[in-house]
Scaffold this active site. Structure first.
Site, PDB file in Angstrom:
ATOM      1  N   ASP A 100       0.880  -1.180   0.000  1.00  0.00           N
ATOM      2  CA  ASP A 100       0.000   0.000   0.000  1.00  0.00           C
ATOM      3  C   ASP A 100       0.912   1.223   0.000  1.00  0.00           C
ATOM      4  O   ASP A 100       1.580   1.501   0.997  1.00  0.00           O
ATOM      5  CB  ASP A 100      -0.890  -0.021   1.242  1.00  0.00           C
ATOM      6  N   VAL A 101       0.958   1.942  -1.119  1.00  0.00           N
ATOM      7  CA  VAL A 101       1.906   3.058  -1.215  1.00  0.00           C
ATOM      8  C   VAL A 101       1.540   4.223  -0.306  1.00  0.00           C
ATOM      9  O   VAL A 101       2.344   5.154  -0.154  1.00  0.00           O
ATOM     10  CB  VAL A 101       2.062   3.555  -2.672  1.00  0.00           C
ATOM     11  N   ASN A 147       4.076   3.860 -10.685  1.00  0.00           N
ATOM     12  CA  ASN A 147       2.852   3.852 -11.479  1.00  0.00           C
ATOM     13  C   ASN A 147       1.583   3.844 -10.639  1.00  0.00           C
ATOM     14  O   ASN A 147       0.525   4.233 -11.138  1.00  0.00           O
ATOM     15  CB  ASN A 147       2.868   2.628 -12.407  1.00  0.00           C
ATOM     16  N   SER A 204       0.390  12.442 -16.103  1.00  0.00           N
ATOM     17  CA  SER A 204      -0.856  12.519 -16.857  1.00  0.00           C
ATOM     18  C   SER A 204      -0.896  13.799 -17.677  1.00  0.00           C
ATOM     19  O   SER A 204      -0.277  14.810 -17.314  1.00  0.00           O
ATOM     20  CB  SER A 204      -2.065  12.509 -15.907  1.00  0.00           C
ATOM     21  N   TYR A 263      -7.447  15.568  -9.255  1.00  0.00           N
ATOM     22  CA  TYR A 263      -6.538  14.671  -9.969  1.00  0.00           C
ATOM     23  C   TYR A 263      -5.436  15.468 -10.661  1.00  0.00           C
ATOM     24  O   TYR A 263      -4.259  15.107 -10.600  1.00  0.00           O
ATOM     25  CB  TYR A 263      -7.332  13.862 -10.992  1.00  0.00           C
ATOM     26  N   LYS A 321      -1.303  15.226 -10.132  1.00  0.00           N
ATOM     27  CA  LYS A 321      -0.383  14.896 -11.219  1.00  0.00           C
ATOM     28  C   LYS A 321       0.528  16.082 -11.561  1.00  0.00           C
ATOM     29  O   LYS A 321       1.664  15.891 -12.010  1.00  0.00           O
ATOM     30  CB  LYS A 321      -1.164  14.441 -12.448  1.00  0.00           C
ATOM     31  N   THR A 353      -6.267   9.754 -21.980  1.00  0.00           N
ATOM     32  CA  THR A 353      -7.238   8.822 -21.413  1.00  0.00           C
ATOM     33  C   THR A 353      -6.912   7.422 -21.908  1.00  0.00           C
ATOM     34  O   THR A 353      -6.935   7.149 -23.107  1.00  0.00           O
ATOM     35  CB  THR A 353      -8.665   9.199 -21.815  1.00  0.00           C
ATOM     36  N   ALA A 398      -7.365   3.216 -21.903  1.00  0.00           N
ATOM     37  CA  ALA A 398      -8.349   2.136 -21.736  1.00  0.00           C
ATOM     38  C   ALA A 398      -7.857   1.198 -20.640  1.00  0.00           C
ATOM     39  O   ALA A 398      -7.133   0.241 -20.890  1.00  0.00           O
ATOM     40  CB  ALA A 398      -8.542   1.387 -23.043  1.00  0.00           C
TER      41      ALA A 398
END
Length: 252
Positions: A55-56, A82, A134, A147, A151, A179, A181
């Site tokens: 758990d980071v 990541n 991102s 978010y 980032k 974005t 998938a």
């Protein structure tokens, strides 16, 4: 025949059991690296990957996971930060607790894992850190304030860490996906009133007209992590279908 690019190198990938992390771990392994995945759910990893629960957002968990990986791999040459979580809403839509939760994972998770890995990276002949950032760090996206802030911090940290660590020979870079998938996007779409329309909107905002694949991001990470990118540090690589830089006419 020449050896694979990552032969003899060891890599640690956080969030390595799914999505971009899993695609990256598999690609690095296919190119010759020994790879350990640190993840909340490291079960059922395909061979030759190894994994453990980390758990980071918890420093003890990170320290134990990195030490475990270094022992089994015989050191750490590459760290891929990541692990991350998403968030939606404008500046008024998330309480302080949610801001803290997202920053604990997306920002402090990078800090904790990098800090734990640095003693091993400093002993490597080809050390590299690649952070998953991102397009939200470089482009204003609607309903993504929290978010984007997290980032944006990752992007700034990447550059600052690169400056601090260049003297140790450790390269630090990041990728800025559009974005992608991934399972997280699938869950996001599933909660939408019209999932098909929402997916079409996500595809349309990228000039290529399609979502980025996890494999495409993994390929960029592998490039930045590899010895052939030895002259590249302190930079960010967009993998966003042209989202951050192109201004194209609407279709139709």
């Amino acid at each position: 025949m020449s050896e694979p690019e990552f032969a003899g190198l060891s890599a640690v990938v956080t969030g390595g059991a799914s999505g971009i992390g899993l695609a990256t771990a598999l690609l690095l392994a296919a190119r010759g690296a020994r790879v350990a995945c640190l993840d909340l759910k490291p079960d059922d990893l395909p061979e030759p990957l190894i994994g453990t629960h980390v758990d980071v957002s918890d420093a003890r968990s990170v320290d134990a996971g990195v030490a475990w990986a270094a022992e089994l791999l015989g050191g750490i040459d590459i760290l891929v930060n990541n692990a991350g979580i998403g968030a939606q809403g404008g500046v008024e839509d998330n309480p302080d607790e949610e801001w803290r939760r997202v920053f604990e994972v997306n920002v402090l998770g990078v800090v904790r894992t990098t800090r734990a890995a640095l003693p091993y990276l400093r002993r490597s002949a080809a050390p590299a850190i690649v952070n998953t950032c991102s397009v939200a760090a470089t482009a204003g996206l609607p309903a993504r304030v929290l978010y984007s802030a997290s980032k944006g911090a990752v992007l700034a940290m990447t550059r600052a860490m690169a400056a601090d660590l260049v003297g140790d020979g450790i390269r630090v870079t990041c990728v800025n996906p559009g974005t992608v998938a991934t399972p997280w996007v699938d869950r996001l779409l599933a909660r939408a009133d019209d999932p098909l329309a929402e997916r079409a909107a996500l595809e349309a905002r990228q000039p290529t007209g399609r979502l980025v694949s996890a494999d495409q991001v993994a390929a960029a990470i592998a490039y930045l992590a590899g010895p052939l990118a030895g002259a590249t540090t302190g930079t960010d690589l967009a993998v966003d279908g042209g989202m951050s830089g192109l201004r194209v006419r609407p279709r139709g």
